[in-house]
Write an enzyme that holds these catalytic residues in place. Structure first.
Site, short mmCIF file in Angstrom:
data_model
loop_
_atom_site.label_atom_id
_atom_site.label_comp_id
_atom_site.label_asym_id
_atom_site.label_seq_id
_atom_site.Cartn_x
_atom_site.Cartn_y
_atom_site.Cartn_z
N GLY A 1 0.82 -1.21 0.00
CA GLY A 1 0.00 0.00 0.00
C GLY A 1 0.85 1.26 0.00
O GLY A 1 1.40 1.61 -1.04
N SER B 1 6.24 -4.65 -2.00
CA SER B 1 5.95 -3.27 -2.33
C SER B 1 6.16 -2.39 -1.07
O SER B 1 7.23 -2.43 -0.47
CB SER B 1 4.54 -3.15 -2.91
OG SER B 1 4.34 -1.91 -3.51
N TRP B 2 5.14 -1.62 -0.65
CA TRP B 2 5.29 -0.84 0.58
C TRP B 2 5.66 -1.76 1.76
O TRP B 2 6.41 -1.36 2.66
CB TRP B 2 3.99 -0.08 0.91
CG TRP B 2 3.90 0.30 2.36
CD1 TRP B 2 3.14 -0.30 3.32
CD2 TRP B 2 4.65 1.32 3.03
NE1 TRP B 2 3.35 0.29 4.55
CE2 TRP B 2 4.26 1.29 4.39
CE3 TRP B 2 5.59 2.26 2.63
CZ2 TRP B 2 4.79 2.16 5.34
CZ3 TRP B 2 6.12 3.12 3.57
CH2 TRP B 2 5.72 3.08 4.91
N ASP C 1 9.24 -4.07 -13.81
CA ASP C 1 8.41 -3.41 -12.81
C ASP C 1 8.42 -1.91 -13.08
O ASP C 1 9.40 -1.22 -12.80
CB ASP C 1 8.96 -3.71 -11.40
CG ASP C 1 8.04 -3.22 -10.29
OD1 ASP C 1 7.27 -2.27 -10.52
OD2 ASP C 1 8.11 -3.79 -9.19
N HIS D 1 5.39 -5.45 -11.47
CA HIS D 1 5.19 -5.21 -10.04
C HIS D 1 4.23 -6.23 -9.41
O HIS D 1 4.39 -6.58 -8.24
CB HIS D 1 4.66 -3.79 -9.82
CG HIS D 1 4.73 -3.34 -8.41
ND1 HIS D 1 5.93 -3.15 -7.74
CD2 HIS D 1 3.77 -3.04 -7.49
CE1 HIS D 1 5.70 -2.75 -6.50
NE2 HIS D 1 4.39 -2.68 -6.33
#
Length: 329
Positions: A47, A119-120, A277, A305
């Site tokens: 996120g 990711s985050w 990505d 991604h």
């Protein structure tokens, strides 16, 4: 548990769950599945503000791992929810999330755990591990980010060079930004202000425009839209939290997480990243691997991604390996 090489483990349901009071009026939802006596592992979702889903449970052998999942502040099943405009955002920062992870570890009586983040979630996993290295046994990071200003600038401005039509629509969503060549910070800050509007129509429009841009960046990966398809409540929380974090560069110093990799000495890491990505280019994973001798970088040649079958196989292999399980070639 036997499975075919590269295949996910069967679905498994939590055997325990709850809401942990982490202060500031926040209750963080958590759940545990797998073997209560197994190797502890924590799933750190992306996120920020996406919430955790069931699929990460299937990355872990349920006979070998005790797997903890949680929803970060303001999203998923945690309360209060960021979709509610009355929810305070000043108590939702990277430092708060690091403290929440520590409180959850202590609450569950875990001495140290493996972290699996994407990711985050890779950023938050790194930030936690550098703050509490004695509590981390290994890191498996996929779609690696460190949320540097350059990474934020790429995603919300630089990628517009590849998707100019979509970026122009993203920029048009905040007409109050009048600079013909606005910075990513200006755009993100304007969206963050709109997400604090008292008018629900303004918040909903801003969330829709933001998610349309996020999906445009991922469109070439050939998967269904990852953001616009979310339920409205989840979409509102995601954009409100994302814009809040990125407007503040996640409260991290520029390059901090790569600079401080010395704190990870002795902690093994698996970095898994798609060559194509476009949301989080390979540069960050490459630089992190060079700065962290105990980490091994696996570049997936045909992935973006969102990953795919090859990315999943690499994640599964790394997680199996850190449990001491033989990995098929």
């Amino acid at each position: 548990m036997h499975r075919e090489p590269g295949a996910s483990y069967p679905p498994v349901e939590p055997y325990d769950h709850g809401l942990l009071d982490v202060g500031d009026g926040n209750l963080v939802h958590w759940e545990v599945c797998g073997n209560p006596a197994g190797k502890p592992a924590l799933v750190v979702h992306g996120g920020p503000g996406s919430g955790c889903k069931p699929w990460p449970r299937q990355r872990f052998d349920p006979e070998l791992y005790r797997v903890v999942l949680f929803d970060q502040r303001g999203c998923g099943r945690s309360t209060p929810h960021a979709a509610d405009p009355a929810t305070e955002m000043r108590h939702n920062t990277t430092a708060h999330l690091i403290a929440d992870v520590e409180k959850l570890r202590a609450h569950l009586g875990i001495e140290a755990w493996l972290l699996f983040g994407w990711s985050w979630g890779a950023t938050l996993s790194l930030a936690y591990a550098e703050a509490h290295p004695e509590r981390v046994t290994a890191l498996v990071l996929s779609g690696v980010t460190s949320t540097r200003p350059s990474e934020i600038d790429w995603l919300y401005r630089g990628a517009g060079q590849i998707f100019p039509e979509a970026w122009d629509r993203f920029r048009a969503g905040v007409p109050e930004v009048t600079d013909p060549r606005p910075s990513a910070t200006a755009l993100i800050t304007a969206y963050a202000r709109r997400m604090e509007s008292a008018d629900p129509a303004v918040r909903e429009r801003a969330a829709a425009d933001w998610c349309a841009w996020e999906d445009a960046v991922l469109a070439e990966e050939g998967q269904p839209p990852a953001y616009t398809s979310r339920p409205e409540r989840d979409r509102l929380a995601f954009v409100r939290i994302c814009s809040h974090y990125f407007a503040h560069a996640a409260w991290l110093e520029d390059g901090q997480l790569i600079r401080d990799t010395g704190r990870l000495a002795g902690i093994p890491g698996a970095l898994i990243h798609g060559r194509f990505d476009l949301g989080a280019p390979l540069t960050t994973a490459w630089e992190l691997a060079r700065a962290w001798p105990d980490a091994e970088l696996t570049v997936i040649p045909d992935a973006g991604h969102l990953g795919g079958a090859a990315t999943s196989r690499a994640e599964l292999a790394a997680i199996d390996r850190f449990a001491g399980k033989p990995v098929a070639p």
